[in-house]
Design an enzyme around this catalytic site. Structure first.
Site, PDB file in Angstrom:
ATOM      1  N   ASP A  26       0.826  -1.196   0.000  1.00 34.43           N
ATOM      2  CA  ASP A  26       0.000   0.000   0.000  1.00 34.43           C
ATOM      3  C   ASP A  26       0.867   1.256   0.000  1.00 34.43           C
ATOM      4  O   ASP A  26       1.829   1.359   0.767  1.00 34.43           O
ATOM      5  CB  ASP A  26      -0.895  -0.004   1.244  1.00 34.43           C
ATOM      6  CG  ASP A  26      -1.777   1.219   1.335  1.00 34.43           C
ATOM      7  OD1 ASP A  26      -2.663   1.375   0.473  1.00 34.43           O
ATOM      8  OD2 ASP A  26      -1.571   2.027   2.266  1.00 34.43           O
TER       9      ASP A  26
ATOM     10  N   GLU B 129       0.898  -1.006  -5.539  1.00 29.45           N
ATOM     11  CA  GLU B 129      -0.194  -0.050  -5.685  1.00 29.45           C
ATOM     12  C   GLU B 129       0.450   1.319  -5.871  1.00 29.45           C
ATOM     13  O   GLU B 129       0.686   2.055  -4.923  1.00 29.45           O
ATOM     14  CB  GLU B 129      -1.101  -0.049  -4.444  1.00 29.45           C
ATOM     15  CG  GLU B 129      -2.348   0.807  -4.606  1.00 29.45           C
ATOM     16  CD  GLU B 129      -2.428   1.981  -3.624  1.00 29.45           C
ATOM     17  OE1 GLU B 129      -3.450   2.683  -3.641  1.00 29.45           O
ATOM     18  OE2 GLU B 129      -1.471   2.203  -2.868  1.00 29.45           O
TER      19      GLU B 129
END
Length: 600
Positions: free
Chosen positions: A256, A298
């Protein structure tokens, strides 16, 4: 086995760590401590994970055409983790064998950024169950041939994490885990070069702590404290957390906000060279301690930067935000030129890696196309984004979309877009008005996007509920804890068959998707990475080749025509069974897609 992996990879790991921490007097103590962490984690691997660690398959599972993914919130999809075990037959029946569970680790009550503010990496949110329940899910998934994917939120923790609480109490060691300053001029010096990620939440990238009279770095929300990776104690601690999560039975960790993990004054603090070094160091730790674990990036950054995270030393898997954004751009404009141009330039990735392709996800839609590509086609990138924002929030004449703006910037007027696939594609407007023609077009539009998505190279990823064409849920506006975050418009409880279908059109979408998934799984040409994008004479048509399978799609309501002279044989459409003569011009109906396999 551990010893062999250590010998094979330790030199590369040491080189990365030397780049980060080599100037420290205790560098070799850091290496020794890390080796002890890796050895302990390797010794603790469950037997079935050790078997996976030794797998030497010629083609990785993520390059297989049979891999189909879904991302879901456990509570919205199944109530809790044990309920998720009961939903395994639904997943298998749909054809899903790669499941990304949205954040489920302990987080603050109330505001927690949808679970992305982690209070503990070793406890599950109480409403979802326990860490043992998560182990059970992993074991049952593996028995059923389903890969488990979890988030590794490693850029920040919540302000309720034990480390943050100790920092607040004045513990010097843990204050060093974060960027905490008393001097406002120090904060201003950093802020001068940083962009604001959530401008409606807080201006700048720091949060003031009035009781301490200090400032803490918070790139995202004020309750998400950025970790300081220039401190090796942070890297060592997070390696311990990562390996604990991996040993629960996890196949893939989604990294993330990976672009933000390294900070240097005077820069934008995004995608810096040492951010890549940190990720590579984590990669080599995993190769030594848990080699079957894969990383998925991501990186919601400029398309030219996304590719920099995709290779064997960082992330073998990566979300494809460019493809996602351009699908929506293309259904709005009915013009495939930007989609074709951009994917021609940027679809290719290093060998042994794969895109994770999607149409919707838990997050908003950001218009991440390249301004340079747009300019090549005579478009102004800023103005075009403004058009797309108006179109997908229903503020453009003739728009079919029903979306919500997210994080509207009061200075620039920029925003991002939220909504379910069905609502953004026009089904909500059609059903609300009872317009049969609009309903037909919306359903065909959705089916077309799925058919193209499942033919592209990479893992096709569904967002739970979209396979059933669920519509936006605006009740979030009445919840004080959600009303300021429009992403909740598409974070909807949907329990599959138990929820039923409100409209026949939704049932039609799901039935079509099941057929598309089944067709993909049967066709080996749709595995691997190879793809060639065609230039077409009609700007409504998007076309590409996967081996001997030629995919053509009409992104508009109007009839379109195409001819691709390179085809030497007749072909059969794998979706309809119809046979076509390739040497003749072909007509495509509204939103029609064909997977044309050459007849040999």
């Amino acid at each position: 086995m551990y010893g062999e992996r250590l010998e094979r990879n330790m030199a590369e790991l040491t080189a990365r760590l030397y780049e980060l921490y080599g100037s420290r007097w205790d560098f070799y103590k850091i290496l020794s401590r890390l080796e002890a962490i890796m050895r302990k984690a390797s010794d603790s691997r469950p037997a079935y994970l050790r078997e996976q660690d030794e797998d030497r398959s010629s083609r990785p599972w993520y390059l297989n055409q049979e891999t189909v993914g879904m991302m879901l919130y456990v509570d919205l999809f199944a109530g809790n983790l044990r309920g998720l075990v009961d939903r395994i037959p639904y997943l298998k029946g749909l054809g899903v064998n790669y499941v990304h569970l949205m954040p489920l680790f302990d987080c603050p009550e109330g505001e927690n950024d949808g679970g992305y503010a982690i209070s503990s990496y070793r406890r599950v949110q109480p409403g979802l169950g326990t860490i043992e329940d998560l182990r059970l899910v992993a074991e049952e998934f593996h028995k059923s041939g389903i890969r488990l994917v979890l988030d590794f939120v490693f850029n920040h923790t919540s302000n309720e994490h034990e480390w943050a609480q100790k920092a607040l109490a004045g513990n010097k060691k843990y204050k060093g885990f974060y960027y905490i300053y008393k001097d406002k001029s120090e904060v201003d010096g950093w802020n001068a070069t940083l962009r604001e990620i959530f401008p409606t939440v807080r201006r700048g990238s720091f949060t003031y702590l009035p009781k301490k009279r200090e400032w803490v770095w918070t790139t995202f929300n004020s309750f998400q404290w950025d970790l300081n990776y220039s401190n090796p104690e942070v890297f060592l601690a997070m390696c311990g957390e990562m390996l604990f999560i991996a040993n629960l039975g996890v196949d893939v960790l989604r990294l993330d906000a990976l672009a933000f993990v390294w900070k240097e004054k005077g820069t934008v603090c995004e995608s810096l060279p040492k951010a890549h070094t940190v990720i590579q160091a984590f990669q080599y730790v995993a190769r030594i301690a848990c080699p079957s674990l894969q990383f998925k990036s991501e990186a919601i950054v400029h398309p030219d930067q996304v590719i920099r995270y995709i290779h064997a030393d960082e992330c073998r898997l990566s979300y494809n935000p460019l493809q996602m954004a351009l699908f929506w751009n293309t259904v709005a404009t009915r013009d495939t030129r930007l989609l074709t141009l951009s994917l021609k330039k940027r679809q290719a990735i290093p060998g042994g890696c794969a895109w994770v392709n999607y149409i919707r996800c838990h997050d908003d839609i950001g218009w991440t196309f390249s301004d340079e590509d747009a300019a090549q086609l005579g478009m102004d990138g800023y103005q075009h984004r403004q058009f797309l924002n108006r179109f997908f929030t229903g503020r453009f004449a003739g728009s079919f979309a029903a979306g919500e703006p997210f994080q509207l910037n009061p200075t620039t007027g920029d925003c991002r877009i939220c909504g379910t696939m069905a609502s953004l594609a026009g089904l909500e407007q059609a059903e609300r008005t009872g317009n049969g023609e609009w309903r037909f077009m919306a359903v065909e539009r959705i089916k077309m996007m799925y058919a193209v998505l499942f033919a592209l190279p990479g893992i096709p990823l569904l967002y739970a509920g979209d396979e059933r064409a669920v519509l936006n849920d605006y009740s979030y506006r009445d919840d004080p804890l959600k009303k300021d975050d429009s992403r909740w418009v598409h974070r909807i409880a949907d329990r599959g068959p138990a929820s039923g279908f409100r409209y026949a059109s939704q049932k039609e979408v799901e039935a079509s998707l099941r057929e598309i998934i089944a067709a993909r799984k049967k066709e080996p040409m749709l595995g691997g990475q190879d793809v060639f994008f065609y230039d077409t004479q009609d700007s409504h048509v998007f076309a590409f080749r996967r081996g001997t399978v030629h995919v053509v799609a009409n992104f508009s309501e109007r009839q379109a025509r195409f001819t691709i002279d390179a085809w030497s044989k007749d072909s059969t459409d794998l979706l309809s069974g119809r046979v076509f003569t390739n040497s003749l011009p072909q007509e495509l109906d509204s939103y029609e897609v064909r997977w044309l396999k050459e007849n040999i």
